[in-house]
Scaffold this active site. Structure first.
Site, mmCIF file in Angstrom:
data_model
loop_
_atom_site.group_PDB
_atom_site.id
_atom_site.type_symbol
_atom_site.label_atom_id
_atom_site.label_comp_id
_atom_site.label_asym_id
_atom_site.label_seq_id
_atom_site.Cartn_x
_atom_site.Cartn_y
_atom_site.Cartn_z
ATOM 1 N N ARG A 129 8.153 1.326 1.309
ATOM 2 C CA ARG A 129 8.239 -0.070 1.792
ATOM 3 C C ARG A 129 8.597 -0.153 3.279
ATOM 4 O O ARG A 129 9.310 -1.060 3.708
ATOM 5 C CB ARG A 129 9.257 -0.886 0.974
ATOM 6 C CG ARG A 129 8.995 -0.945 -0.492
ATOM 7 C CD ARG A 129 7.699 -1.618 -0.869
ATOM 8 N NE ARG A 129 7.418 -1.359 -2.253
ATOM 9 C CZ ARG A 129 6.692 -0.342 -2.698
ATOM 10 N NH1 ARG A 129 6.109 0.493 -1.857
ATOM 11 N NH2 ARG A 129 6.522 -0.144 -3.982
ATOM 12 N N SER A 151 9.721 -7.866 -6.601
ATOM 13 C CA SER A 151 10.998 -7.145 -6.714
ATOM 14 C C SER A 151 11.950 -7.581 -5.611
ATOM 15 O O SER A 151 11.557 -7.682 -4.449
ATOM 16 C CB SER A 151 10.767 -5.639 -6.579
ATOM 17 O OG SER A 151 10.027 -5.194 -7.678
ATOM 18 N N GLU A 170 14.829 -5.913 -0.768
ATOM 19 C CA GLU A 170 13.515 -5.589 -0.202
ATOM 20 C C GLU A 170 12.960 -6.836 0.506
ATOM 21 O O GLU A 170 12.148 -6.750 1.417
ATOM 22 C CB GLU A 170 12.616 -5.202 -1.387
ATOM 23 C CG GLU A 170 11.257 -4.693 -1.034
ATOM 24 C CD GLU A 170 10.479 -4.243 -2.297
ATOM 25 O OE1 GLU A 170 11.027 -3.445 -3.082
ATOM 26 O OE2 GLU A 170 9.355 -4.712 -2.474
HETATM 27 C C1 FAD Z 1 4.221 -11.861 -7.910
HETATM 28 C C2 FAD Z 1 4.579 -10.854 -6.831
HETATM 29 C C3 FAD Z 1 4.367 -9.507 -7.044
HETATM 30 C C4 FAD Z 1 4.678 -8.572 -6.047
HETATM 31 N N1 FAD Z 1 4.490 -7.246 -6.320
HETATM 32 C C5 FAD Z 1 4.715 -6.339 -5.338
HETATM 33 C C6 FAD Z 1 4.464 -4.941 -5.574
HETATM 34 O O1 FAD Z 1 4.064 -4.532 -6.641
HETATM 35 N N2 FAD Z 1 4.675 -4.088 -4.552
HETATM 36 C C7 FAD Z 1 5.113 -4.497 -3.319
HETATM 37 O O2 FAD Z 1 5.261 -3.668 -2.425
HETATM 38 N N3 FAD Z 1 5.391 -5.806 -3.088
HETATM 39 C C8 FAD Z 1 5.190 -6.732 -4.051
HETATM 40 N N4 FAD Z 1 5.458 -8.055 -3.821
HETATM 41 C C9 FAD Z 1 6.045 -8.468 -2.522
HETATM 42 C C10 FAD Z 1 5.018 -8.842 -1.445
HETATM 43 O O3 FAD Z 1 3.772 -9.237 -2.000
HETATM 44 C C11 FAD Z 1 4.789 -7.714 -0.445
HETATM 45 O O4 FAD Z 1 5.987 -7.346 0.210
HETATM 46 C C12 FAD Z 1 3.749 -8.062 0.630
HETATM 47 O O5 FAD Z 1 3.483 -6.912 1.389
HETATM 48 C C13 FAD Z 1 4.140 -9.221 1.550
HETATM 49 O O6 FAD Z 1 2.958 -9.638 2.225
HETATM 50 P P1 FAD Z 1 2.824 -11.114 2.831
HETATM 51 O O7 FAD Z 1 1.534 -11.214 3.516
HETATM 52 O O8 FAD Z 1 3.089 -12.121 1.775
HETATM 53 O O9 FAD Z 1 4.003 -11.087 3.891
HETATM 54 P P2 FAD Z 1 5.152 -12.163 4.144
HETATM 55 O O10 FAD Z 1 5.959 -12.329 2.903
HETATM 56 O O11 FAD Z 1 4.588 -13.370 4.763
HETATM 57 O O12 FAD Z 1 6.039 -11.369 5.200
HETATM 58 C C14 FAD Z 1 6.745 -10.205 4.815
HETATM 59 C C15 FAD Z 1 7.112 -9.419 6.066
HETATM 60 O O13 FAD Z 1 5.911 -8.936 6.669
HETATM 61 C C16 FAD Z 1 5.825 -9.409 8.020
HETATM 62 N N5 FAD Z 1 4.415 -9.683 8.288
HETATM 63 C C17 FAD Z 1 3.576 -10.487 7.594
HETATM 64 N N6 FAD Z 1 2.344 -10.489 8.143
HETATM 65 C C18 FAD Z 1 2.412 -9.655 9.205
HETATM 66 C C19 FAD Z 1 1.475 -9.244 10.198
HETATM 67 N N7 FAD Z 1 0.211 -9.682 10.228
HETATM 68 N N8 FAD Z 1 1.898 -8.377 11.149
HETATM 69 C C20 FAD Z 1 3.170 -7.913 11.170
HETATM 70 N N9 FAD Z 1 4.093 -8.285 10.260
HETATM 71 C C21 FAD Z 1 3.722 -9.138 9.307
HETATM 72 C C22 FAD Z 1 6.694 -10.656 8.076
HETATM 73 O O14 FAD Z 1 7.149 -10.927 9.380
HETATM 74 C C23 FAD Z 1 7.813 -10.256 7.134
HETATM 75 O O15 FAD Z 1 8.741 -9.436 7.808
HETATM 76 C C24 FAD Z 1 5.186 -9.010 -4.809
HETATM 77 C C25 FAD Z 1 5.387 -10.383 -4.593
HETATM 78 C C26 FAD Z 1 5.099 -11.298 -5.587
HETATM 79 C C27 FAD Z 1 5.323 -12.772 -5.335
#
Ligand code: FAD
Length: 269
Positions: free
Chosen positions: A148, A193, A264
């Site tokens: 992560r 998570s 996380e």
């Molecule tokens: C139902 C559900 C299931 C999930 N299952 C998993 C799983 O199995 N494994 C897992 O790892 N995670 C999981 N997650 C968590 C999440 O989906 C991940 O952490 C994902 O990578 C976040 O992506 P996001 O685009 O939504 O980022 P955001 O939530 O919008 O941002 C998260 C972080 O990433 C940064 N960020 C976002 N976009 C960019 C960009 N373009 N450039 C630089 N930084 C950026 C933000 O500043 C922030 O620090 C889950 C979430 C949900 C709701």
């Protein structure tokens, strides 16, 4: 727009300055105006303060997709789940772990999202990002990715994935998704998570052993299905209730088990 409209946990106050550039040129022009800013993807790993955010928030919307043989070049605003579906339909393997992760490609790269023993870093070959007013790129081998953690220092605009041919990618994706549906509360607002798995242990099992499944503070609840998930079933929780629940779990784990649980989830407070 409010945090609750921009995050999957459905909490949080007003983001006063939200910008959604669609091209890298637009993005670079925009970033010149700000000394500091926050980056938003699909809000699936974010807890935003109930008081809202004063700082500019940038959400890059570029979402073009190019597939050349086994090489995929995709912009950060593309959905990871859609990408996993599309590539598996083409018989390309490597992103099946991502079924059910509601991330943007940019957020998934930044977080090095993973599941089912796979993660973004396994298939990423190059990432482009904007830093100090220009777009640059790094090969996967130049990044120190770990659990992560990507080490990416900039706003991700584009990623290249190297996939392999497979005849059962669609089945594997469906199997991963079915497993998730039976073990995780996918239909309720959450951010997946909450805590990182501490060395060799599962955070969910630790929280379950503390008897916290179903425990609630206000509208925020520890899922009955998976103890490492906080859900907001009635969409009436506040971010501070979610935060209090996270702190409650942390305190209980330290006091009763001597274990430090580390969130996380990214918190904008
Ligand atoms: C139902 C559900 C299931 C999930 N299952 C998993 C799983 O199995 N494994 C897992 O790892 N995670 C999981 N997650 C968590 C999440 O989906 C991940 O952490 C994902 O990578 C976040 O992506 P996001 O685009 O939504 O980022 P955001 O939530 O919008 O941002 C998260 C972080 O990433 C940064 N960020 C976002 N976009 C960019 C960009 N373009 N450039 C630089 N930084 C950026 C933000 O500043 C922030 O620090 C889950 C979430 C949900 C709701």
């Amino acid at each position: 727009m409010k945090g609750r409209d921009l995050t999957t946990i459905k909490t949080g106050g007003e983001i006063k300055k939200l910008y959604r550039p669609k091209t890298v040129i637009e993005l670079i022009d925009l970033l010149k105006k700000f000394e500091s800013y926050k980056i938003l993807g699909f809000g699936s790993n974010l807890l935003i303060s109930d008081e809202g955010i004063e700082e500019p928030v940038i959400s890059y919307q570029g979402n073009s997709l190019e597939i050349n043989g086994k090489e995929v070049i995709v912009e950060a605003g593309y959905g990871l789940m859609s990408l996993a579906r599309k590539t598996s339909e083409l018989g390309l393997s490597g992103l099946e772990f991502a079924g059910g992760i509601p991330a943007s490609v940019g957020g998934a790269c930044f977080m090095n999202a993973g599941a089912h023993g796979g993660e973004i870093g396994d298939v990423l070959s190059r990432v482009w990002f904007v830093k100090d007013g220009r777009e640059e790129s790094l090969a996967r081998s130049e990044l120190k990715m770990s659990y992560r953690f990507s080490g990416i220092d900039g706003l991700v605009t584009k990623a290249q994935f190297s996939l392999v041919d497979s005849s059962n990618s669609k089945e594997l994706l469906a199997k991963n998704l079915a497993y998730r549906k039976s073990t995780q509360p996918l239909s309720l607002p959450s951010f997946g998570s909450v805590f990182r798995n501490p060395d060799g242990k599962k955070a969910g099992q630790i929280i379950e052993s503390l008897g916290l499944k179903g425990f609630q503070i206000g509208g925020a609840k520890i899922s009955e299905l998976h103890a490492n998930w906080i859900v907001n079933p009635l969409k009436n929780a506040t971010s501070s209730e979610v935060m209090s629940l996270i702190q409650y779990v942390k305190d209980k784990a330290i006091n009763e088990l001597g274990l430090e649980l580390e969130p996380e989830v990214v918190m904008w407070f």
